[in-house]
Write a protein that holds these residues in place. Structure first.
Motif, mmCIF file in Angstrom:
data_model
loop_
_atom_site.group_PDB
_atom_site.id
_atom_site.type_symbol
_atom_site.label_atom_id
_atom_site.label_comp_id
_atom_site.label_asym_id
_atom_site.label_seq_id
_atom_site.Cartn_x
_atom_site.Cartn_y
_atom_site.Cartn_z
ATOM 1 N N ASP A 3 -6.640 1.375 -1.730
ATOM 2 C CA ASP A 3 -5.047 0.486 -1.083
ATOM 3 C C ASP A 3 -4.325 1.287 -2.357
ATOM 4 O O ASP A 3 -3.066 0.798 -2.224
ATOM 5 N N LYS A 55 0.645 -1.759 -0.260
ATOM 6 C CA LYS A 55 0.271 -0.022 -0.173
ATOM 7 C C LYS A 55 0.853 1.384 0.136
ATOM 8 O O LYS A 55 0.632 2.339 -0.683
ATOM 9 N N LYS A 56 1.587 1.090 0.140
ATOM 10 C CA LYS A 56 2.645 2.401 0.497
ATOM 11 C C LYS A 56 3.252 2.976 -0.662
ATOM 12 O O LYS A 56 3.792 4.027 -1.455
ATOM 13 N N SER A 110 -3.415 8.133 -10.924
ATOM 14 C CA SER A 110 -4.261 7.765 -10.384
ATOM 15 C C SER A 110 -5.366 7.229 -11.425
ATOM 16 O O SER A 110 -6.371 7.880 -11.517
ATOM 17 N N TYR A 167 -4.528 3.084 -4.850
ATOM 18 C CA TYR A 167 -4.238 4.170 -5.584
ATOM 19 C C TYR A 167 -4.623 4.696 -6.502
ATOM 20 O O TYR A 167 -4.230 5.483 -7.509
ATOM 21 N N LYS A 175 1.483 4.195 -2.894
ATOM 22 C CA LYS A 175 1.084 5.385 -2.633
ATOM 23 C C LYS A 175 1.548 6.185 -3.801
ATOM 24 O O LYS A 175 1.267 7.943 -4.315
ATOM 25 N N ARG A 176 2.762 6.273 -4.347
ATOM 26 C CA ARG A 176 3.822 6.815 -5.454
ATOM 27 C C ARG A 176 2.843 6.207 -6.449
ATOM 28 O O ARG A 176 3.241 7.005 -6.968
#
Length: 382
Positions: free
Chosen positions: A268, A231-232, A240, A270, A235-236
């Motif tokens: 999650d 998930k982290k 989207s 993104y 985030k990059r």
């Protein structure tokens, strides 16, 4: 069960006999278990799951089942003991012989190294795991028919210590008859959890039954760590990309609602899931025109029902050609990843390995973020 998982995603699918992957009963409180209040729970071992709890009070261990059927809010307590008891809400542990009824249970047994305890399963051909298929081929696991029409006589002959059941709705006489014979039944509600980690945490349910809580906790912690790490990484994702999901059946397209299990994966990862702002945890029935209006220019069409090729999609409806995701070859399916007898790997394994589902979504939409990773469940439709 395999079909149950698909059923929850697309309630209008016609072959809802298995679960799920078959797939997806009500035990009367007076006969089976005791309702319990969860207002004063202490020493809870559960972090994400909403459907069950494990409570330790001194030497006593309680398994609290809070939600296993649609539309009911009954809560039941089982006392897990190391000695036999005549009380119907007492279960002797560790379990030595078990019958489970959903393919989602299989990987959990295997991760805990207790797959040898499995002696019966409804419609074994839907099991994909190579390890468990070896035991099926050796005759160690009896096929009990379809899960909504279990062969009770065969099951009683097996004399399991426990039947782990699942059902979409309550009031099924099959499980009541099993209980009347003296074999305890506990329902597993992993399929009702609305978050990926909530579903995966049901491995602790089996950990409690096999007296392997520490091992279950360790396994889940590793899965949780990998999920949060993915998930982290996701985030990059600064682009989207927009995402469509589902497919038509009899002129109705069911898309996952914005608070659903599948929508949580998109969130999650993104991704811009086009129905992310809708309410509900099930699916939303739409016409093709409604879907096209919103998703014609979607970047990706992920989990496109049971289609396995572009030709198959267009044969089903020529209108699909209006979707840019299909024109641009950005359609992904779960149908290519199957076991030896046709069971879909996604329906069996994804519940306990949501980290792999999330990594799949990252790999599909932002492959540079996971350069060495290979897709586990999804594959591109050609």
């Amino acid at each position: 069960m395999e079909l149950l998982s698909n059923l929850l995603f697309n309630l209008s699918k016609k072959n809802i006999t298995f679960f799920i992957f078959s797939c997806f009963l009500f035990i009367h409180c007076k006969k089976t278990v005791s309702p319990t209040s969860t207002d004063n729970i202490k020493n809870s071992a559960i972090k994400y799951a909403k459907g069950f709890n494990i409570i330790k009070e001194g030497n006593q261990k309680k398994l609290i089942i809070k939600k296993v059927f649609q539309g009911t809010s009954h809560s039941f307590t089982f006392l897990l003991n190391h000695q036999n008891s005549n009380k119907k809400n007492n279960i002797k542990i560790p379990i030595e012989k078990v019958v489970v009824t959903s393919t989602t249970h299989i990987p959990m047994l295997e991760l805990l190294n207790v797959e040898e305890s499995l002696i019966g399963f409804p419609h074994t051909r839907y099991i994909s795991s190579k390890k468990t298929r070896v035991n099926i081929d050796r005759g160690k696991i009896m096929d009990l028919g379809m899960e909504q029409d279990i062969n009770v006589e065969k099951l009683l002959d097996l004399q399991p210590d426990l039947v782990v059941g699942f059902s979409i709705y309550a009031n099924n006489k099959i499980y009541e008859n099993i209980e009347k014979s003296g074999i305890p039944v506990i329902f597993n509600g992993d399929w009702l959890e609305e978050t990926p980690l909530g579903r995966a945490e049901w491995i602790k349910f089996f950990g409690a039954l096999y007296n392997k809580e520490k091992q279950a906790d360790s396994i889940f912690s590793s899965i949780e760590k990998e999920y949060l790490k993915a998930k982290k990484i996701a985030k990059r994702n600064t682009n989207s990309p927009t995402v469509l999901s589902g497919s038509m059946f009899k002129d109705v397209w069911n898309v996952p609602a914005g608070e659903s299990y599948y929508a949580s994966f998109f969130k999650d990862a993104y991704l811009n899931y086009l129905w992310k702002d809708t309410k509900g945890s099930g699916s939303i029935p739409l016409s093709f025109e409604q879907v096209l209006e919103k998703a014609k220019h979607a970047d990706y069409w992920i989990k496109c029902g049971f289609f396995s090729s572009k030709e198959q999609i267009l044969n089903a409806s020529i209108h699909y050609q209006e979707l840019n995701a299909l024109k641009n070859d950005q359609v992904y399916t779960i149908t290519h990843k199957k076991g030896a007898t046709g069971g879909h790997l996604f329906f069996e394994l994804s519940t306990v390995r949501p980290d792999l589902v999330l990594k799949d979504l990252i790999k599909i939409t932002q492959p540079d973020l996971l350069p060495a990773y290979e897709l586990s469940f999804f594959s591109k439709v050609n």
